[in-house]
Design an enzyme around this catalytic site. Structure first.
Site, PDB file in Angstrom:
ATOM      1  CE1 TYR A   1       4.727   8.048 -11.315  1.00  0.00           C
ATOM      2  CE2 TYR A   1       3.875   5.644 -12.461  1.00  0.00           C
ATOM      3  CZ  TYR A   1       4.819   6.213 -11.655  1.00  0.00           C
ATOM      4  OH  TYR A   1       5.842   5.976 -11.158  1.00  0.00           O
TER       5      TYR A   1
ATOM      6  CE  LYS B   1       2.456   4.095 -10.115  1.00  0.00           C
ATOM      7  NZ  LYS B   1       4.021   3.911 -10.148  1.00  0.00           N
TER       8      LYS B   1
ATOM      9  CG  LEU C   1       3.332   2.746  -5.010  1.00  0.00           C
ATOM     10  CD1 LEU C   1       3.739   4.233  -5.002  1.00  0.00           C
ATOM     11  CD2 LEU C   1       3.999   2.948  -6.491  1.00  0.00           C
TER      12      LEU C   1
HETATM   13  N1  PDD Z   1       5.971   1.615 -10.773  1.00  0.00           N
HETATM   14  N2  PDD Z   1       7.471   0.938  -6.397  1.00  0.00           N
HETATM   15  C1  PDD Z   1       7.747   1.886  -6.936  1.00  0.00           C
HETATM   16  C2  PDD Z   1       8.751   2.876  -6.598  1.00  0.00           C
HETATM   17  C3  PDD Z   1       6.952   1.603  -8.300  1.00  0.00           C
HETATM   18  O1  PDD Z   1       7.611   2.872  -9.124  1.00  0.00           O
HETATM   19  C4  PDD Z   1       6.210   1.312  -8.757  1.00  0.00           C
HETATM   20  C5  PDD Z   1       5.635   0.270  -9.567  1.00  0.00           C
HETATM   21  C6  PDD Z   1       5.385  -0.496  -7.687  1.00  0.00           C
HETATM   22  C7  PDD Z   1       4.766  -1.203  -8.540  1.00  0.00           C
HETATM   23  O2  PDD Z   1       3.978  -0.793  -7.899  1.00  0.00           O
HETATM   24  P1  PDD Z   1       2.144  -1.802  -8.902  1.00  0.00           P
HETATM   25  O3  PDD Z   1       2.850  -3.169  -8.061  1.00  0.00           O
HETATM   26  O4  PDD Z   1       1.330  -1.016  -8.430  1.00  0.00           O
HETATM   27  O5  PDD Z   1       2.911  -1.541 -10.186  1.00  0.00           O
HETATM   28  C8  PDD Z   1       6.549  -0.475  -5.952  1.00  0.00           C
HETATM   29  C9  PDD Z   1       5.213   1.753 -12.093  1.00  0.00           C
HETATM   30  C10 PDD Z   1       4.900  -0.299 -12.707  1.00  0.00           C
HETATM   31  C11 PDD Z   1       6.170   2.824 -13.273  1.00  0.00           C
HETATM   32  O6  PDD Z   1       7.232   3.562 -12.653  1.00  0.00           O
HETATM   33  O7  PDD Z   1       6.033   2.488 -14.315  1.00  0.00           O
END
Ligand code: PDD
Length: 286
Positions: free
Chosen positions: A33, A149, A206
């Site tokens: 996702y 992800k 991530l």
């Molecule tokens: N989550 N680390 C984890 C475990 C995450 O799930 C996310 C993002 C991030 C930050 O990544 P980014 O800056 O690319 O959004 C780091 C999203 C927002 C979610 O699961 O809703």
């Protein structure tokens, strides 16, 4: 009001969108996702999210059923039909419906399932950004490919709920005494000497799109940056702590495990990074 969502080539009402019980996303969490922020009806850092989507798919040998250009067109159409001004677009692609439950990947003629929907929410004016958030630390029990992800998110759901049950906002995850990241965000501290520290990229975390932009901005601001692991003890002693993600941008952390960070108010580094990130996001959203 019912949203219009996208499912496998169709824009339909959310109540009409149905996915098979044999979909591998449902049975195995066999899906990836992305969440892209939307400001003023425009996509924020979507290029980075699309590159990461492609990488996640490649790592799992999931063939995207449409091109990235087509996905962007779908995102724009959903923003338009749902009149989304501020919030996010969720995208999920699963390995599809193999017609039964079998661990082995199905043959190439099984088409991946693609779902996108919009989520309206305030990103710019949120109390967490101005007041800061409280976190607890908890063991990182996730799998070893956190760079992909995937929707296999039960461990972060447990961590988040564990935090809410303790009347705090979120959890920071710990492995071998070091913080990996937040339940759904990247984690940072600023030392008493003013050094910005966040864990280096590896399969342990991530690779946040917001993280990448923030580190570039911090470098332009001549901040001292160290991409390395930090301990819980270092976090307790920090002059600041904060998180980043597409849905928070930057949120200060003012308490960790009941211990107040510095004076318990959002710090100047987090506030500055949030402000310049939002400035950049507004300028570059498309
Ligand atoms: N989550 N680390 C984890 C475990 C995450 O799930 C996310 C993002 C991030 C930050 O990544 P980014 O800056 O690319 O959004 C780091 C999203 C927002 C979610 O699961 O809703």
């Amino acid at each position: 009001m019912e949203r219009t969502v996208y499912l496998d080539g169709q824009f339909i009402k959310e109540s009409e969108a149905k996915v098979s019980i044999f979909d591998r996303g449902f049975l195995f969490g066999d899906a990836v996702y992305e969440v892209t922020a939307v400001l003023n009806g425009l996509l924020v850092e979507n290029e980075g999210h699309m590159l990461r989507l492609q990488r996640s798919c490649d790592e799992l040998q999931i063939a995207l059923p449409v091109t990235i250009e087509q996905i962007i067109a779908i995102q724009r159409e959903l923003i338009k039909v749902n009149q989304l001004d501020e919030g996010g677009i969720y995208l999920q692609v699963s390995r599809g419906n193999a017609g039964d439950r079998d661990f082995a990947y199905p043959s190439a003629d099984v088409k991946p399932t693609l779902v996108l929907f919009t989520q309206a929410r305030s990103l710019l004016n949120t109390p967490k950004a101005t007041k800061g958030m409280k976190v607890i630390t908890t063991e990182d029990i996730r799998w070893k490919r956190r760079d992909i992800k995937t929707v296999g998110l039960l461990a972060p759901c447990m961590a988040k709920q564990g935090a809410l049950d303790k009347q705090v906002d979120d959890a920071w995850l710990i492995e071998d005494g070091y913080i990996t990241e937040g339940s759904s965000n990247n984690a940072y501290i600023v030392t008493q000497e003013g050094v910005l520290i966040t864990r280096a990229l590896s399969n342990d975390i991530l690779h946040g799109i917001t993280r990448k932009a923030l580190l570039e901005l911090a470098e332009k601001e001549n901040m001292k940056i160290e991409e390395r692991s930090f301990t819980v003890e270092e976090a307790y002693q920090a002059s600041e702590a904060f998180v980043s993600s597409a849905t928070t941008f930057v949120w200060p952390v003012i308490e960790i495990d009941g211990k107040t960070i510095a004076d318990g108010k959002p710090g100047s580094v987090a506030t500055k990074l949030r402000n310049i990130y939002i400035e950049l996001a507004l300028q570059t959203a498309e």
